[in-house]
Write an enzyme that holds these catalytic residues in place. Structure first.
Site, mmCIF file in Angstrom:
data_model
loop_
_atom_site.group_PDB
_atom_site.id
_atom_site.type_symbol
_atom_site.label_atom_id
_atom_site.label_comp_id
_atom_site.label_asym_id
_atom_site.label_seq_id
_atom_site.Cartn_x
_atom_site.Cartn_y
_atom_site.Cartn_z
ATOM 1 N N GLY A 127 31.370 145.906 -18.384
ATOM 2 C CA GLY A 127 31.806 144.943 -19.387
ATOM 3 C C GLY A 127 32.108 143.602 -18.754
ATOM 4 C CE1 TYR A 128 32.776 143.243 -14.101
ATOM 5 C CE2 TYR A 128 31.416 141.752 -12.838
ATOM 6 C CZ TYR A 128 32.411 142.701 -12.888
ATOM 7 O OH TYR A 128 33.040 143.094 -11.744
ATOM 8 C CB SER A 129 27.400 139.368 -19.875
ATOM 9 O OG SER A 129 26.865 139.151 -18.590
ATOM 10 C CD GLU A 244 25.326 143.849 -11.050
ATOM 11 O OE1 GLU A 244 24.543 143.865 -12.022
ATOM 12 O OE2 GLU A 244 26.465 143.333 -11.105
ATOM 13 C CG ASN A 381 16.942 135.122 -9.425
ATOM 14 O OD1 ASN A 381 17.825 135.987 -9.452
ATOM 15 N ND2 ASN A 381 15.679 135.408 -9.184
ATOM 16 C CD GLU A 382 17.531 130.018 -12.905
ATOM 17 O OE1 GLU A 382 16.334 129.955 -13.217
ATOM 18 O OE2 GLU A 382 18.234 131.031 -13.096
#
Length: 395
Positions: A127-129, A244, A381-382
């Protein structure tokens, strides 16, 4: 520098191969080899087999029930599992929340959660984003207010992978609005069966239900489910993301897929020859193999760092995901026009219709669609390039 495996490491590889040959169930092997969707029961059954062998968590130390393998042995094990057709183990429990609990959790939390992660009894999700808080994770708004011996959680998480199967979720929640945004975040462990939690499916481009939205409506979470200190969750979150992102290098999975791609190229017609004889295709294949070899060596360098995965894990995340995307794009090209006729239901063994083209054509487009997300999740990736510029290069 000697890049060859030692005799002891080669002996370990043979031991793993024998175990996989004798113990990986045929129905699981065939399903994974055909790129069919692994289900919850299959994944948990395989985890139980590994657990009974003492190999349930390749990266865990012996003190917590792991085999205590070296980084090289871990890579060998993962590579052989991928080549044999074993389903991927549950990273959210084994590689993400478990290291956080081992490092920052108290003894009661270690005794309560780690054995059930290792055995596969508990299925964890992340539960991050949130909507509006993905790459800018520090702007998350899911709120946890302490009321006596509980936190009351309200908010929403999104892109929750396999949340429909999970009975536990580790969450970043806001417990303070004072100071910098990063300073008011805490790390909570939440039982998914708690009243007030709703899971809504998100269907992806490949027709798969892999990700979800999770809603929290006055969800009561015991205070003892707080990991570490209140408002220190950002520190634990960065620690978890290092593990991760290292895992997202996916060296074993990509090596297995590289072998599959080479097999396709050796059979796929290309005019009056086979595709592997096409010089331009062979050059692209060789370039990918070189890049994957370089990635493997870099993973070993990170894993053998006594300080654990740091900002250099961002390099692994970028290269691993870019190589994965390039690999599945090349599979699409190798299969040819048949790959365009993607039918999600044809991935199931009881599909009544006829499949299009070769067996490799059936999942090719779906895999390609699915892999587009690699460069976004785990921190885009940015964002990883910004981390490298600031924390590795010091710019």
């Amino acid at each position: 520098m000697d890049l060859n495996y030692t005799p002891e490491q080669e002996a370990f590889r043979e031991e793993v191969r024998r175990f996989l040959k004798d113990n990986l169930p045929k129905d699981i092997r065939e399903r994974v080899k055909k790129r069919l969707r692994p289900d919850k029961a299959m994944t948990q059954r395989w985890q139980k087999i590994l657990f009974d062998k003492g190999w349930g968590a390749s990266t865990w130390p012996r003190e917590y029930g792991g085999p205590g393998w070296s980084p090289v042995e871990q890579l060998i094990f993962e590579e052989e599992c991928a080549l044999a057709g074993a389903p991927r183990q549950l990273d959210f429990g084994l590689r993400m929340v478990a290291p956080v609990i081992m490092t920052f959790g108290n003894e009661e939390q270690k005794e309560r959660y780690l054995p059930r992660i290792l055995s596969g009894e508990d299925w964890w999700c992340q539960g991050y984003s949130e909507p509006g808080a993905g790459s800018d994770l520090a702007s998350l708004k899911t709120r946890a207010v302490r009321e006596g011996d509980h936190y009351v959680v309200n908010g929403q998480k999104t892109w929750t992978t396999l949340g429909q199967h999970a009975n536990w979720i580790f969450c970043l929640v806001r417990t303070s609005n004072e100071g910098k945004p990063q300073e008011g975040i805490s790390f909570l462990l939440i039982d998914m069966n708690t009243p007030g939690i709703e899971v809504r499916p998100i269907t992806m481009l490949d027709g798969e239900h892999e990700i979800n939205e999770v809603y929290f409506d006055n969800v009561k979470v015991p205070v003892e489910n707080l990991v570490g200190e209140e408002n220190k969750g950002w520190t634990y979150a960065k620690f978890l993301l290092g593990h991760e992102r290292t895992g997202l290098a996916n060296v074993g999975q990509w090596k297995a897929m590289m072998k599959r791609l080479r097999d396709i190229a050796e059979e796929q017609p290309d005019g009056d020859r086979v595709l592997i004889e096409n010089t331009r295709f062979r050059d692209r294949l060789a370039q990918l193999e070189i890049e994957l070899c370089a990635l493997e060596l870099t993973v070993l360098r990170v894993l053998t760092d006594e300080n654990g995965p740091g900002p250099q894990a961002s390099i692994l995340k970028i290269r691993g995901t870019e190589i994965g995307q390039a690999l599945f794009e090349l599979v699409m090209e190798a299969v040819g026009p048949d790959a365009l006729a993607y039918i999600p239901d044809a991935l199931e063994p009881d599909y009544p219709g006829s499949r299009v083209g070769s067996p490799d054509a059936t999942p090719a487009a779906g895999d390609y669609f699915n892999m587009r997300k690699l460069s976004i999740f785990g921190g885009s990736n940015e964002i990883q390039r910004n981390i490298i510029a600031q924390r590795v290069l010091g710019l």
